[in-house]
Design a protein around this motif. Structure first.
Motif, mmCIF file in Angstrom:
data_model
loop_
_atom_site.group_PDB
_atom_site.id
_atom_site.type_symbol
_atom_site.label_atom_id
_atom_site.label_comp_id
_atom_site.label_asym_id
_atom_site.label_seq_id
_atom_site.Cartn_x
_atom_site.Cartn_y
_atom_site.Cartn_z
ATOM 1 N N GLN A 59 0.844 -1.254 -0.006
ATOM 2 C CA GLN A 59 -0.156 0.122 0.093
ATOM 3 C C GLN A 59 0.789 1.386 -0.239
ATOM 4 N N ALA A 60 0.215 2.172 -0.552
ATOM 5 C CA ALA A 60 1.063 3.636 -0.428
ATOM 6 C C ALA A 60 1.420 3.883 0.883
ATOM 7 N N GLY A 61 2.618 4.452 1.086
ATOM 8 C CA GLY A 61 3.241 4.728 2.303
ATOM 9 C C GLY A 61 4.302 3.523 2.793
ATOM 10 N N GLY A 62 4.203 2.340 2.493
ATOM 11 C CA GLY A 62 4.634 0.982 2.730
ATOM 12 C C GLY A 62 6.244 1.219 2.515
ATOM 13 N N SER A 63 6.743 -0.003 2.700
ATOM 14 C CA SER A 63 8.122 -0.164 2.337
ATOM 15 C C SER A 63 8.417 -1.484 1.761
ATOM 16 N N LEU A 64 9.465 -1.612 0.793
ATOM 17 C CA LEU A 64 10.023 -2.884 0.441
ATOM 18 C C LEU A 64 11.639 -2.865 0.390
ATOM 19 N N ARG A 65 11.822 -3.960 0.279
ATOM 20 C CA ARG A 65 13.554 -3.956 -0.001
ATOM 21 C C ARG A 65 13.715 -4.946 -0.940
ATOM 22 N N LEU A 66 14.378 -4.476 -2.091
ATOM 23 C CA LEU A 66 14.718 -5.295 -3.156
ATOM 24 C C LEU A 66 16.053 -5.933 -2.889
ATOM 25 N N ALA A 67 16.552 -7.015 -3.433
ATOM 26 C CA ALA A 67 17.897 -7.420 -3.439
ATOM 27 C C ALA A 67 18.388 -7.992 -4.829
ATOM 28 N N CYS A 68 19.531 -7.837 -5.199
ATOM 29 C CA CYS A 68 20.197 -7.975 -6.421
ATOM 30 C C CYS A 68 21.454 -8.870 -6.045
ATOM 31 N N ALA A 69 21.391 -10.096 -6.227
ATOM 32 C CA ALA A 69 22.355 -11.098 -5.913
ATOM 33 C C ALA A 69 23.132 -11.288 -7.383
ATOM 34 N N ALA A 70 24.635 -10.950 -7.176
ATOM 35 C CA ALA A 70 25.491 -11.122 -8.270
ATOM 36 C C ALA A 70 26.166 -12.064 -8.304
ATOM 37 N N SER A 71 26.545 -12.769 -9.461
ATOM 38 C CA SER A 71 27.480 -13.972 -9.481
ATOM 39 C C SER A 71 28.381 -13.872 -10.915
ATOM 40 N N ALA A 97 18.981 4.415 -8.748
ATOM 41 C CA ALA A 97 19.840 4.693 -7.825
ATOM 42 C C ALA A 97 21.175 3.708 -8.481
ATOM 43 N N SER A 98 22.315 4.234 -7.829
ATOM 44 C CA SER A 98 23.581 3.421 -8.161
ATOM 45 C C SER A 98 24.549 3.418 -6.969
ATOM 46 N N ILE A 99 25.388 2.515 -6.964
ATOM 47 C CA ILE A 99 26.484 2.369 -5.933
ATOM 48 C C ILE A 99 27.864 1.806 -6.714
ATOM 49 N N ARG A 100 28.822 2.187 -6.217
ATOM 50 C CA ARG A 100 30.139 1.705 -6.769
ATOM 51 C C ARG A 100 30.368 0.579 -5.918
ATOM 52 N N ILE A 119 20.094 3.004 -1.287
ATOM 53 C CA ILE A 119 20.868 1.788 -2.129
ATOM 54 C C ILE A 119 22.154 1.524 -1.025
ATOM 55 N N SER A 120 22.289 0.069 -0.997
ATOM 56 C CA SER A 120 23.417 -0.188 -0.145
ATOM 57 C C SER A 120 23.948 -1.649 -0.702
ATOM 58 N N ARG A 121 25.088 -1.943 -0.240
ATOM 59 C CA ARG A 121 25.569 -3.512 -0.752
ATOM 60 C C ARG A 121 26.260 -4.304 0.202
ATOM 61 N N ASP A 122 26.295 -5.369 0.345
ATOM 62 C CA ASP A 122 26.822 -6.276 1.251
ATOM 63 C C ASP A 122 27.712 -7.177 0.374
ATOM 64 N N ASN A 123 29.241 -6.553 0.405
ATOM 65 C CA ASN A 123 30.273 -7.259 -0.632
ATOM 66 C C ASN A 123 30.499 -8.871 -0.119
ATOM 67 N N ALA A 124 30.254 -9.268 1.088
ATOM 68 C CA ALA A 124 30.401 -10.561 1.422
ATOM 69 C C ALA A 124 29.557 -11.313 0.806
ATOM 70 N N LYS A 125 28.095 -11.008 0.548
ATOM 71 C CA LYS A 125 27.285 -11.628 -0.118
ATOM 72 C C LYS A 125 26.978 -11.408 -1.437
ATOM 73 N N ASN A 126 27.835 -10.342 -2.030
ATOM 74 C CA ASN A 126 27.624 -10.182 -3.325
ATOM 75 C C ASN A 126 26.265 -9.652 -3.722
ATOM 76 N N THR A 127 25.754 -9.041 -2.927
ATOM 77 C CA THR A 127 24.330 -8.427 -3.271
ATOM 78 C C THR A 127 24.221 -6.998 -2.870
ATOM 79 N N VAL A 128 23.414 -6.254 -3.695
ATOM 80 C CA VAL A 128 23.023 -4.915 -3.548
ATOM 81 C C VAL A 128 21.639 -4.716 -3.186
ATOM 82 N N TYR A 129 21.099 -3.966 -2.461
ATOM 83 C CA TYR A 129 20.135 -3.775 -1.837
ATOM 84 C C TYR A 129 19.282 -2.531 -2.273
ATOM 85 N N LEU A 130 18.144 -2.466 -2.285
ATOM 86 C CA LEU A 130 17.493 -1.153 -2.457
ATOM 87 C C LEU A 130 16.127 -0.929 -1.577
ATOM 88 N N GLN A 131 16.420 -0.250 -0.466
ATOM 89 C CA GLN A 131 15.290 -0.038 0.296
ATOM 90 C C GLN A 131 14.384 1.114 0.223
#
Length: 124
Positions: A13-25, A49-52, A70-82
């Motif tokens: 619903q409008a006003g809510g939140s989601l977190r997307l994940a992008c797993a890279a390999s 959005a973008s991140i180095r 946008i954020s990333r977890d290098n150990a998991k090779n994953t970029v997130y979009l909150q």
């Protein structure tokens, strides 16, 4: 072979939140930029959005600044979009993309690798 796999989309619903994940390999992404784009029906794909991969530099479209992070977890090779304070106009298919470009690059055709996309639907 580079693979990007998105997850986390859904209906909210409008006003809510989601977190997307992008797993890279498939390769080392040192020096790469990972970006999120979105495409609504009948519209062109647009930068979100973008991140180095190896720095803290982040860039945002004006339409999401202050609401998305946008954020990333290098150990998991994953970029997130909150995504917070979602609006109906955020409804789109969201794609992650990667390329050896500067993180300020916002042109979709500059990105070499793409995920399959994940649907985000925000109801009013």
């Amino acid at each position: 072979q580079v693979q990007l796999v998105e997850s986390g989309g859904g209906l909210v619903q409008a006003g809510g939140s989601l977190r997307l994940a992008c797993a890279a390999s498939g390769r080392a992404f040192s020096g790469y930029t990972v970006a999120w784009f979105r495409q609504a029906p009948g519209k062109e794909r647009e930068f979100v959005a973008s991140i180095r991969w190896t720095s803290s530099n982040t860039y945002y479209a004006d339409s999401v600044k202050g609401r998305f992070t946008i954020s990333r977890d290098n150990a998991k090779n994953t970029v997130y979009l909150q995504m917070n304070s979602l609006k109906p106009e955020d409804t789109a298919v969201y794609y992650c993309a990667a390329a050896n470009v500067a993180p300020a690059v916002r042109i979709a055709r500059s990105y070499d690798y793409w995920g399959q996309g994940t649907q985000v639907t925000v109801s009013s």
